[in-house]
Design a protein around this motif. Sequence first.
Motif, PDB file in Angstrom:
ATOM      1  N   MET A   1       0.804  -1.193   0.000  1.00 46.75           N
ATOM      2  CA  MET A   1       0.000   0.000   0.000  1.00 46.75           C
ATOM      3  C   MET A   1       0.850   1.261   0.000  1.00 46.75           C
ATOM      4  SD  MET A   1      -3.072   0.296  -0.477  1.00 46.75           S
ATOM      5  CE  MET A   1      -4.723   0.189  -0.002  1.00 46.75           C
ATOM      6  N   ARG A   2       2.034   1.200   0.651  1.00 48.33           N
ATOM      7  CA  ARG A   2       2.873   2.389   0.741  1.00 48.33           C
ATOM      8  C   ARG A   2       3.529   2.742  -0.573  1.00 48.33           C
ATOM      9  NH1 ARG A   2       7.001   1.228   5.033  1.00 48.33           N
ATOM     10  NH2 ARG A   2       7.854   3.133   4.181  1.00 48.33           N
ATOM     11  N   ALA A   3       3.815   1.757  -1.403  1.00 48.14           N
ATOM     12  CA  ALA A   3       4.554   2.018  -2.640  1.00 48.14           C
ATOM     13  C   ALA A   3       3.839   2.987  -3.571  1.00 48.14           C
ATOM     14  CB  ALA A   3       4.871   0.707  -3.351  1.00 48.14           C
ATOM     15  N   PRO A   4       2.532   2.821  -3.816  1.00 48.91           N
ATOM     16  CA  PRO A   4       1.899   3.785  -4.720  1.00 48.91           C
ATOM     17  C   PRO A   4       1.977   5.223  -4.216  1.00 48.91           C
ATOM     18  CG  PRO A   4       0.527   1.849  -4.515  1.00 48.91           C
ATOM     19  CD  PRO A   4       1.634   1.717  -3.498  1.00 48.91           C
ATOM     20  N   ARG A   5       1.833   5.430  -2.907  1.00 51.19           N
ATOM     21  CA  ARG A   5       1.930   6.793  -2.371  1.00 51.19           C
ATOM     22  C   ARG A   5       3.345   7.333  -2.527  1.00 51.19           C
ATOM     23  NH1 ARG A   5      -1.654   6.454   3.131  1.00 51.19           N
ATOM     24  NH2 ARG A   5      -3.633   6.170   2.078  1.00 51.19           N
ATOM     25  N   LEU A   6       4.329   6.482  -2.245  1.00 52.24           N
ATOM     26  CA  LEU A   6       5.723   6.908  -2.422  1.00 52.24           C
ATOM     27  C   LEU A   6       6.005   7.199  -3.892  1.00 52.24           C
ATOM     28  CD1 LEU A   6       7.563   4.446  -0.014  1.00 52.24           C
ATOM     29  CD2 LEU A   6       7.344   6.920   0.235  1.00 52.24           C
ATOM     30  N   ALA A   7       5.486   6.350  -4.759  1.00 51.86           N
ATOM     31  CA  ALA A   7       5.696   6.556  -6.195  1.00 51.86           C
ATOM     32  C   ALA A   7       5.035   7.854  -6.653  1.00 51.86           C
ATOM     33  CB  ALA A   7       5.167   5.362  -6.992  1.00 51.86           C
TER      34      ALA A   7
ATOM     35  N   LEU B   1      12.727   9.632  -2.002  1.00 50.25           N
ATOM     36  CA  LEU B   1      11.431   9.072  -2.385  1.00 50.25           C
ATOM     37  C   LEU B   1      11.574   7.978  -3.439  1.00 50.25           C
ATOM     38  CD1 LEU B   1       9.259  12.307  -2.474  1.00 50.25           C
ATOM     39  CD2 LEU B   1       9.014  10.375  -0.892  1.00 50.25           C
ATOM     40  N   LEU B   2      12.461   8.178  -4.397  1.00 52.91           N
ATOM     41  CA  LEU B   2      12.655   7.164  -5.437  1.00 52.91           C
ATOM     42  C   LEU B   2      13.236   5.876  -4.854  1.00 52.91           C
ATOM     43  CD1 LEU B   2      13.922   9.460  -8.300  1.00 52.91           C
ATOM     44  CD2 LEU B   2      11.853   8.059  -8.360  1.00 52.91           C
ATOM     45  N   ILE B   3      14.210   6.012  -3.972  1.00 54.63           N
ATOM     46  CA  ILE B   3      14.795   4.824  -3.342  1.00 54.63           C
ATOM     47  C   ILE B   3      13.761   4.128  -2.458  1.00 54.63           C
ATOM     48  CG2 ILE B   3      16.575   3.997  -1.745  1.00 54.63           C
ATOM     49  CD1 ILE B   3      17.609   4.831  -4.549  1.00 54.63           C
ATOM     50  N   ALA B   4      13.020   4.884  -1.669  1.00 55.54           N
ATOM     51  CA  ALA B   4      11.997   4.295  -0.805  1.00 55.54           C
ATOM     52  C   ALA B   4      10.906   3.618  -1.629  1.00 55.54           C
ATOM     53  CB  ALA B   4      11.388   5.370   0.102  1.00 55.54           C
ATOM     54  N   SER B   5      10.533   4.239  -2.727  1.00 53.50           N
ATOM     55  CA  SER B   5       9.525   3.649  -3.609  1.00 53.50           C
ATOM     56  C   SER B   5      10.008   2.334  -4.202  1.00 53.50           C
ATOM     57  CB  SER B   5       9.174   4.639  -4.727  1.00 53.50           C
ATOM     58  OG  SER B   5       8.332   4.036  -5.676  1.00 53.50           O
ATOM     59  N   ALA B   6      11.245   2.303  -4.629  1.00 51.34           N
ATOM     60  CA  ALA B   6      11.808   1.074  -5.202  1.00 51.34           C
ATOM     61  C   ALA B   6      11.861  -0.032  -4.156  1.00 51.34           C
ATOM     62  CB  ALA B   6      13.198   1.349  -5.763  1.00 51.34           C
ATOM     63  N   ARG B   7      12.280   0.316  -2.959  1.00 53.99           N
ATOM     64  CA  ARG B   7      12.356  -0.684  -1.884  1.00 53.99           C
ATOM     65  C   ARG B   7      10.968  -1.201  -1.527  1.00 53.99           C
ATOM     66  NH1 ARG B   7      16.955  -1.241   1.332  1.00 53.99           N
ATOM     67  NH2 ARG B   7      15.557  -1.728   3.069  1.00 53.99           N
ATOM     68  N   ALA B   8       9.994  -0.311  -1.431  1.00 56.54           N
ATOM     69  CA  ALA B   8       8.630  -0.720  -1.076  1.00 56.54           C
ATOM     70  C   ALA B   8       8.019  -1.591  -2.173  1.00 56.54           C
ATOM     71  CB  ALA B   8       7.773   0.507  -0.801  1.00 56.54           C
ATOM     72  N   GLU B   9       8.205  -1.208  -3.421  1.00 57.79           N
ATOM     73  CA  GLU B   9       7.649  -1.996  -4.515  1.00 57.79           C
ATOM     74  C   GLU B   9       8.348  -3.336  -4.627  1.00 57.79           C
ATOM     75  OE1 GLU B   9       7.143   0.130  -8.200  1.00 57.79           O
ATOM     76  OE2 GLU B   9       6.446   1.903  -7.123  1.00 57.79           O
ATOM     77  N   GLY B  10       9.662  -3.366  -4.351  1.00 54.77           N
ATOM     78  CA  GLY B  10      10.386  -4.634  -4.357  1.00 54.77           C
ATOM     79  C   GLY B  10       9.913  -5.553  -3.249  1.00 54.77           C
ATOM     80  N   GLY B  11       9.666  -4.990  -2.077  1.00 56.45           N
ATOM     81  CA  GLY B  11       9.158  -5.776  -0.958  1.00 56.45           C
ATOM     82  C   GLY B  11       7.760  -6.307  -1.226  1.00 56.45           C
ATOM     83  N   ALA B  12       6.918  -5.488  -1.844  1.00 57.23           N
ATOM     84  CA  ALA B  12       5.561  -5.919  -2.178  1.00 57.23           C
ATOM     85  C   ALA B  12       5.575  -7.024  -3.220  1.00 57.23           C
ATOM     86  CB  ALA B  12       4.740  -4.731  -2.671  1.00 57.23           C
ATOM     87  N   ALA B  13       6.531  -6.941  -4.159  1.00 57.74           N
ATOM     88  CA  ALA B  13       6.621  -7.970  -5.200  1.00 57.74           C
ATOM     89  C   ALA B  13       7.088  -9.296  -4.603  1.00 57.74           C
ATOM     90  CB  ALA B  13       7.580  -7.528  -6.291  1.00 57.74           C
ATOM     91  N   ARG B  14       7.987  -9.249  -3.619  1.00 60.07           N
ATOM     92  CA  ARG B  14       8.457 -10.477  -2.968  1.00 60.07           C
ATOM     93  C   ARG B  14       7.369 -11.128  -2.130  1.00 60.07           C
ATOM     94  NH1 ARG B  14      13.178  -7.427  -2.608  1.00 60.07           N
ATOM     95  NH2 ARG B  14      12.669  -6.664  -0.535  1.00 60.07           N
ATOM     96  N   GLU B  15       6.528 -10.295  -1.489  1.00 61.33           N
ATOM     97  CA  GLU B  15       5.468 -10.827  -0.642  1.00 61.33           C
ATOM     98  C   GLU B  15       4.321 -11.418  -1.466  1.00 61.33           C
ATOM     99  OE1 GLU B  15       4.248  -7.650   1.833  1.00 61.33           O
ATOM    100  OE2 GLU B  15       6.122  -7.588   2.951  1.00 61.33           O
TER     101      GLU B  15
END
Length: 128
Positions: free
Chosen positions: A1-7, A113-127
């Motif tokens: 959920m956090r990734a779209p907001r960060l993106a 923000l770009l780094i946090a977005s990448a990390r969040a989206e990567g974590g969401a993809a792994r889960e």
Amino acid sequence: MRAPRLALAAAAVLAAEGAALVVFALIELFGLGAGDAASLPTALALIVLTLIGAAALVAFTIGVRSGRSWARSGGVVFQVLAVALALAALTVQPVQWLFVVAVGLPGVLGFALLIASARAEGGAAREG
């Protein structure tokens, strides 16, 4: 959920930087029309390159909103360049603090923000 907001936040920073480059190009274009340019070819090259950079930032904005990794990578490169430009501006005397802050803060914010977005989206993809 956090990734779209960060993106979205990262895309907003990229869009603001792109808009700032368009404004800068327009200022240079008006200066060219007023006869302020010492060298016409150099002034035109600066305007064209500034508009190319603005177009790249708009493309990265669209890509970041779509979750594209190439857009985040390109955005990170632009943020690193912005921070480097702000740091280099500290060596010019007298220091133009408004320029340093106006270029450096969005660069640092966009990078984070770009780094946090990448990390969040990567974590969401792994889960998922």
